[in-house]
Design a protein around this motif. Structure first.
Motif, short mmCIF file in Angstrom:
data_model
loop_
_atom_site.label_atom_id
_atom_site.label_comp_id
_atom_site.label_asym_id
_atom_site.label_seq_id
_atom_site.Cartn_x
_atom_site.Cartn_y
_atom_site.Cartn_z
N VAL A 25 -2.14 -0.61 12.20
CA VAL A 25 -1.42 0.07 11.12
C VAL A 25 -0.03 -0.53 10.99
CG1 VAL A 25 -0.45 2.26 10.33
CG2 VAL A 25 -2.72 2.20 11.40
N GLN A 26 0.31 -0.97 9.79
CA GLN A 26 1.55 -1.68 9.56
C GLN A 26 2.69 -0.72 9.25
OE1 GLN A 26 1.11 -5.28 7.06
NE2 GLN A 26 -1.04 -4.69 6.90
N PRO A 27 3.93 -1.12 9.59
CA PRO A 27 5.08 -0.29 9.21
C PRO A 27 5.25 -0.28 7.70
CG PRO A 27 5.80 -2.42 10.05
CD PRO A 27 4.31 -2.35 10.29
N SER A 28 6.09 0.61 7.23
CA SER A 28 6.35 0.68 5.79
C SER A 28 6.85 -0.67 5.28
CB SER A 28 7.40 1.75 5.49
OG SER A 28 6.90 3.03 5.84
N PRO A 29 6.46 -1.04 4.07
CA PRO A 29 6.91 -2.33 3.55
C PRO A 29 8.41 -2.35 3.31
CG PRO A 29 5.81 -1.05 1.84
CD PRO A 29 5.62 -0.31 3.12
N THR A 30 8.96 -3.55 3.28
CA THR A 30 10.38 -3.74 2.98
C THR A 30 10.69 -3.20 1.59
OG1 THR A 30 10.44 -5.72 4.35
CG2 THR A 30 12.19 -5.47 2.71
N SER A 31 11.82 -2.51 1.46
CA SER A 31 12.24 -2.03 0.14
C SER A 31 12.53 -3.21 -0.77
CB SER A 31 13.47 -1.14 0.28
OG SER A 31 13.17 0.01 1.05
N LEU A 32 12.25 -3.02 -2.05
CA LEU A 32 12.41 -4.10 -3.02
C LEU A 32 13.28 -3.65 -4.18
CD1 LEU A 32 8.68 -5.30 -3.38
CD2 LEU A 32 10.45 -6.35 -1.97
N VAL A 33 14.06 -4.58 -4.71
CA VAL A 33 14.71 -4.41 -6.00
C VAL A 33 14.32 -5.61 -6.85
CG1 VAL A 33 16.87 -4.18 -7.27
CG2 VAL A 33 16.66 -3.15 -4.99
N LEU A 34 13.52 -5.36 -7.88
CA LEU A 34 13.08 -6.40 -8.80
C LEU A 34 13.95 -6.31 -10.05
CD1 LEU A 34 9.21 -5.97 -8.44
CD2 LEU A 34 10.75 -7.42 -7.10
N GLY A 145 -22.40 0.63 -2.66
CA GLY A 145 -22.39 -0.29 -1.53
C GLY A 145 -21.28 -0.04 -0.53
N ALA A 146 -20.08 0.25 -1.00
CA ALA A 146 -18.94 0.45 -0.10
C ALA A 146 -19.02 1.82 0.56
CB ALA A 146 -17.62 0.29 -0.84
N SER A 147 -18.18 2.03 1.57
CA SER A 147 -18.22 3.27 2.34
C SER A 147 -16.83 3.83 2.56
CB SER A 147 -18.86 3.02 3.70
OG SER A 147 -18.04 2.13 4.47
N ARG A 148 -16.77 5.07 3.01
CA ARG A 148 -15.50 5.69 3.39
C ARG A 148 -14.83 4.89 4.52
NH1 ARG A 148 -11.52 8.52 1.62
NH2 ARG A 148 -13.03 9.87 0.57
N ALA A 149 -15.61 4.42 5.48
CA ALA A 149 -15.03 3.65 6.59
C ALA A 149 -14.34 2.39 6.08
CB ALA A 149 -16.12 3.29 7.59
N LEU A 150 -14.94 1.72 5.11
CA LEU A 150 -14.33 0.51 4.56
C LEU A 150 -13.03 0.85 3.81
CD1 LEU A 150 -14.51 -2.52 4.05
CD2 LEU A 150 -15.95 -2.03 2.05
N ALA A 151 -13.05 1.93 3.03
CA ALA A 151 -11.86 2.35 2.31
C ALA A 151 -10.72 2.67 3.27
CB ALA A 151 -12.16 3.56 1.43
N GLU A 152 -11.04 3.32 4.38
CA GLU A 152 -10.01 3.66 5.36
C GLU A 152 -9.49 2.42 6.08
OE1 GLU A 152 -11.79 6.61 7.86
OE2 GLU A 152 -11.46 8.24 6.40
N ALA A 153 -10.36 1.45 6.34
CA ALA A 153 -9.91 0.22 6.98
C ALA A 153 -8.91 -0.52 6.11
CB ALA A 153 -11.12 -0.68 7.28
N ILE A 154 -9.12 -0.50 4.79
CA ILE A 154 -8.16 -1.12 3.87
C ILE A 154 -6.86 -0.33 3.86
CG2 ILE A 154 -7.72 -1.70 1.47
CD1 ILE A 154 -10.78 -2.01 1.16
N ALA A 155 -6.97 0.99 3.75
CA ALA A 155 -5.77 1.83 3.68
C ALA A 155 -4.91 1.69 4.93
CB ALA A 155 -6.18 3.29 3.48
N GLU A 156 -5.53 1.46 6.08
CA GLU A 156 -4.78 1.33 7.33
C GLU A 156 -4.25 -0.08 7.56
OE1 GLU A 156 -7.58 2.57 10.26
OE2 GLU A 156 -7.31 4.72 9.84
N GLN A 425 1.27 -4.68 -3.92
CA GLN A 425 0.40 -3.50 -3.81
C GLN A 425 1.03 -2.51 -2.85
OE1 GLN A 425 -2.93 -3.45 -1.25
NE2 GLN A 425 -4.26 -2.39 -2.70
N GLY A 426 1.24 -1.30 -3.34
CA GLY A 426 1.86 -0.29 -2.51
C GLY A 426 3.20 -0.73 -1.96
N GLY A 427 3.96 -1.49 -2.76
CA GLY A 427 5.28 -1.96 -2.35
C GLY A 427 5.27 -3.16 -1.43
N ARG A 428 4.09 -3.63 -1.07
CA ARG A 428 3.97 -4.78 -0.17
C ARG A 428 3.65 -6.03 -0.98
NH1 ARG A 428 3.64 -3.74 5.07
NH2 ARG A 428 2.77 -1.66 4.72
#
Length: 443
Positions: A25-34, A145-156, A425-428
């Motif tokens: 699980v990654q830390p929050s992404p760096t804040s951005l100003v575009l 085809g996809a599963s809840r486990a796959l969705a959670e692996a991406i989210a994490e 994506q998601g600030g990252r």
């Protein structure tokens, strides 16, 4: 008892995070100003007035303000990456509402795909997901085809890929569009396709976000005609009633014809996939009842041209030609009567690489701004997530940096190698060719 002290050359601040329960699980992404960006508002089919500054923190958009105006809200925690986009266009991340991420490359035909070992499918799916994200699709809806486990692996952060909304396996009657067992087979209710796109089983217990029902025949399935109407009214009512009782889950139906579309709608289904053969009357019914339509048009041409000319068997090619012939007409009719249309690619195997071709196909009959809505605001409405599809305070920081305006020519999205300069994506920052905007190191 012997005592073995810890290694003295290990740096604790490096090791300790890896002792966590989920160390990936990654830390929050760096804040951005575009800064100095031309912001696209697909809902209004326009650009915000003048260049804008966008402030992003913890994966969300904090503010969108005209350049030179103090936003009033600034990131609380350094570090902050600030970059001048020099007037480039900022578009919401794209949403593909009909994908099959487990229909993986590495095979030449549908017959080979359904026999691919499940473990190999899992590994190859990671490639499909990563490539989708790098094309600018920050959210996808998997329709079998996809599963809840796959969705959670991406989210994490364990797997790099788009935000994933999934239905588990699509539901099929025996001999229906997700039954790929040979005719006369007695190998069980889940024969033939349980490792891939669909099966004859329920999915809510497995964590499905929505349910897909095969209500008519399909191009790729071997034993059902396009005109076939599948499941009884009572069976579909049981599915839609259960979905309503289990958290008001959305339901959608694979259906091409008036008969199968109306069969689904009359029994409580809220969305239609494909719909290539619908009449104006059926489209009007969909508009009146607020039924979402996700056409998938480019896939039919892709499946029969090199190098995929042998992907479908001969009878599949005939069905493919049947649904391809009227797909664009159905799209125009649906748009004219006010159906909410969403973007869908429905590609399989190595065809995933042509995921953006749907923009070019749809733009042949509809204005660019409408096609962009299909992959942004319309899709967000169907998914029921107000944080998707627009660049506004409080929304997910899902953003594309482009060097051209898709409101004027949406086909630029079909050429990401030329026009897509960064994906956030998601600030990252997932990928970037913008000076001063480095992509974060991803797993």
């Amino acid at each position: 008892m012997a005592h073995f002290p810890g290694s003295p050359d290990k740096t604790r601040d490096v090791i300790l995070p890896k002792l966590a329960l989920k160390p990936w699980v990654q830390p929050s992404p760096t804040s951005l100003v575009l800064r100095n960006a031309r912001v696209i508002d697909p809902a209004e089919s326009t650009l915000l007035q003048g260049p804008q500054d966008i402030v992003i923190e913890n994966g969300l958009i904090l503010s969108v303000t005209p350049i030179g105006v103090q936003p009033g809200i600034t990131p609380k925690d350094p570090p902050v990456v600030s970059v001048d986009l020099a007037g480039k266009f900022l578009c919401p991340g794209l949403i593909d509402c009909h994908v099959h991420v487990t229909a993986v490359p590495g095979v030449k035909s549908m017959a080979e795909l359904v026999q691919t070992p499940e473990e190999l499918v899992h590994y190859r799916t990671t490639y499909v997901l990563r490539e989708m994200l790098l094309r600018g699709f920050t959210t996808v809806r998997d329709t079998g085809g996809a599963s809840r486990a796959l969705a959670e692996a991406i989210a994490e952060g364990l797997i790099l890929g788009p935000r994933l909304v999934q239905c588990g396996k699509a539901l099929s009657q025996t001999g229906g569009h997700a039954d790929f067992g040979p005719s006369g087979s007695s190998s069980g209710c889940c024969a033939g396709h349980s490792q891939s796109l669909g099966r004859t089983a329920y999915e809510l217990k497995g964590g499905a976000d929505f349910i897909k029902v095969m209500c008519g025949g399909g191009v790729a399935s071997p034993t059902d005609a396009i005109e076939s109407v599948q499941f009884t009214a009572e069976e579909i009512q049981a599915i839609t009633t259960t979905c309503k009782q289990m958290g008001n889950k959305h339901t959608t139906a694979h259906a091409y014809t008036d008969a199968s579309v109306c069969h689904a709608i009359d029994n409580g289904v809220k969305g239609i996939e494909h719909g290539n053969l619908i009449s104006r009357e059926t489209a009007q019914l969909m508009a009146e009842k607020g039924i979402f339509l996700t056409p998938t048009l480019s896939c039919y041409g892709i499946m029969v041209r090199p190098p995929f000319e042998d992907f479908l068997p001969p009878d599949g090619k005939l069905k493919n030609e049947q649904v391809m012939s009227r797909g664009l007409d159905a799209l125009k009719i649906a748009d004219e009567v006010g159906v909410t249309v969403c973007y869908g690619s429905d590609l399989l195997t190595s065809m995933h690489a042509l995921q953006t071709e749907e923009f070019t196909v749809r733009s042949s009959v509809l204005p660019a701004a409408k096609v962009l809505q299909h992959a942004t605001t319309n899709a967000a409405n169907m998914l029921g997530d107000p944080k998707l599809g627009r660049i506004t305070a409080g929304n997910y920081a899902d953003l594309l940096v482009l060097d051209a305006n898709p409101l004027e020519d949406v086909r630029i999205l079909d050429r990401p190698e030329n026009h897509l300069f960064a994906v956030v994506q998601g600030g990252r920052v997932v990928s970037s060719r913008v000076d001063g905007l480095p992509a974060e190191s991803m797993v």
